[in-house]
Write a protein that holds these residues in place. Structure first.
Motif, PDB file in Angstrom:
ATOM      1  N   CYS A  21       8.008   2.151  -8.994  1.00  9.75           N
ATOM      2  CA  CYS A  21       6.857   1.593  -8.282  1.00  9.75           C
ATOM      3  C   CYS A  21       6.302   0.388  -9.025  1.00  9.75           C
ATOM      4  CB  CYS A  21       5.770   2.654  -8.119  1.00  9.75           C
ATOM      5  SG  CYS A  21       6.169   3.934  -6.921  1.00  9.75           S
ATOM      6  N   ALA A  40       1.974   1.773  -3.552  1.00 10.45           N
ATOM      7  CA  ALA A  40       0.826   2.202  -4.347  1.00 10.45           C
ATOM      8  C   ALA A  40       0.502   3.672  -4.094  1.00 10.45           C
ATOM      9  CB  ALA A  40      -0.382   1.324  -4.049  1.00 10.45           C
ATOM     10  N   SER A  41       0.559   4.102  -2.851  1.00 11.28           N
ATOM     11  CA  SER A  41       0.256   5.504  -2.553  1.00 11.28           C
ATOM     12  C   SER A  41       1.333   6.430  -3.114  1.00 11.28           C
ATOM     13  CB  SER A  41       0.074   5.723  -1.052  1.00 11.28           C
ATOM     14  OG  SER A  41       1.285   5.516  -0.369  1.00 11.28           O
ATOM     15  N   LEU A  42       2.592   6.020  -3.056  1.00 12.77           N
ATOM     16  CA  LEU A  42       3.662   6.807  -3.671  1.00 12.77           C
ATOM     17  C   LEU A  42       3.448   6.933  -5.171  1.00 12.77           C
ATOM     18  CD1 LEU A  42       6.979   5.591  -2.010  1.00 12.77           C
ATOM     19  CD2 LEU A  42       6.107   7.914  -2.090  1.00 12.77           C
ATOM     20  N   CYS A  43       3.043   5.848  -5.756  1.00  8.64           N
ATOM     21  CA  CYS A  43       2.836   5.819  -7.197  1.00  8.64           C
ATOM     22  C   CYS A  43       1.678   6.729  -7.593  1.00  8.64           C
ATOM     23  CB  CYS A  43       2.565   4.385  -7.613  1.00  8.64           C
ATOM     24  SG  CYS A  43       2.774   4.125  -9.339  1.00  8.64           S
ATOM     25  N   ARG A  44       0.607   6.694  -6.846  1.00  7.26           N
ATOM     26  CA  ARG A  44      -0.549   7.552  -7.151  1.00  7.26           C
ATOM     27  C   ARG A  44      -0.211   9.028  -6.918  1.00  7.26           C
ATOM     28  NH1 ARG A  44      -3.494   3.039  -4.883  1.00  7.26           N
ATOM     29  NH2 ARG A  44      -4.725   2.106  -6.543  1.00  7.26           N
ATOM     30  N   ALA A  45       0.635   9.304  -5.949  1.00  5.50           N
ATOM     31  CA  ALA A  45       1.010  10.687  -5.649  1.00  5.50           C
ATOM     32  C   ALA A  45       1.944  11.262  -6.712  1.00  5.50           C
ATOM     33  CB  ALA A  45       1.673  10.768  -4.275  1.00  5.50           C
ATOM     34  N   SER A 102       2.092  12.166  -9.843  1.00  5.00           N
ATOM     35  CA  SER A 102       1.230  12.374 -11.002  1.00  5.00           C
ATOM     36  C   SER A 102       1.772  13.398 -11.992  1.00  5.00           C
ATOM     37  CB  SER A 102      -0.159  12.802 -10.538  1.00  5.00           C
ATOM     38  OG  SER A 102      -0.068  14.004  -9.802  1.00  5.00           O
ATOM     39  N   PRO A 146       0.811  -1.226   0.000  1.00  9.43           N
ATOM     40  CA  PRO A 146       0.000   0.000   0.000  1.00  9.43           C
ATOM     41  C   PRO A 146       0.845   1.278   0.000  1.00  9.43           C
ATOM     42  CG  PRO A 146      -0.857  -1.554   1.605  1.00  9.43           C
ATOM     43  CD  PRO A 146       0.453  -2.100   1.122  1.00  9.43           C
ATOM     44  N   LEU A 147       2.010   1.239   0.641  1.00  7.41           N
ATOM     45  CA  LEU A 147       2.888   2.410   0.621  1.00  7.41           C
ATOM     46  C   LEU A 147       3.407   2.694  -0.783  1.00  7.41           C
ATOM     47  CD1 LEU A 147       4.987   1.911   3.879  1.00  7.41           C
ATOM     48  CD2 LEU A 147       3.250   3.639   3.438  1.00  7.41           C
ATOM     49  N   ASP A 170      -5.840  -4.910  -6.517  1.00  3.70           N
ATOM     50  CA  ASP A 170      -5.574  -3.468  -6.465  1.00  3.70           C
ATOM     51  C   ASP A 170      -4.268  -3.126  -7.165  1.00  3.70           C
ATOM     52  OD1 ASP A 170      -7.906  -2.990  -5.048  1.00  3.70           O
ATOM     53  OD2 ASP A 170      -6.903  -3.209  -3.106  1.00  3.70           O
ATOM     54  N   LEU A 178      -3.797  -0.763 -10.516  1.00  4.71           N
ATOM     55  CA  LEU A 178      -2.862   0.358 -10.544  1.00  4.71           C
ATOM     56  C   LEU A 178      -1.849   0.193 -11.674  1.00  4.71           C
ATOM     57  CD1 LEU A 178      -1.675   2.939  -9.341  1.00  4.71           C
ATOM     58  CD2 LEU A 178      -0.409   1.513  -7.737  1.00  4.71           C
TER      59      LEU A 178
END
Length: 88
Positions: free
Chosen positions: A35, A17-22, A24, A14-15, A56, A60
């Motif tokens: 990632c 994934a959140s780095l990857c989404r951030a 942008s 999840p960490l 998930d 992603l």
């Protein structure tokens, strides 16, 4: 490696994934690439531990690979060239 890191996958995935989404903006392609590589390694090296989070991670990954900064959309240029040729 997988058997030692496997117990950390539920927290690490999840960490990542959140780095990857951030990441942008356009300057973050390298971070997104890393990632994706991390997600791939989680799935390959720790399949049992990563299995609950694979849907998930797959969603992603599909979202990220849909964008290719190296892909040039040449269709518009080709259409313009064809129009110019037919106008002449």
């Amino acid at each position: 490696v997988g058997y030692r890191f496997g117990k950390h996958v539920p927290a690490a995935l999840p960490l990542v994934a959140s780095l990857c989404r951030a990441a942008s903006d356009e300057g973050s392609e390298l971070l997104r690439e890393h990632c994706l590589q991390a997600l791939e390694l989680f799935a390959a090296r720790c399949p049992g531990d990563a299995a609950p989070m694979l849907p998930d991670a797959t969603a992603l990954a599909l979202e990220l690979i849909a964008y290719d900064p190296n892909f040039a959309d040449d269709e518009e240029e080709e259409e313009m060239e064809e129009e110019e040729e037919t106008a002449e």
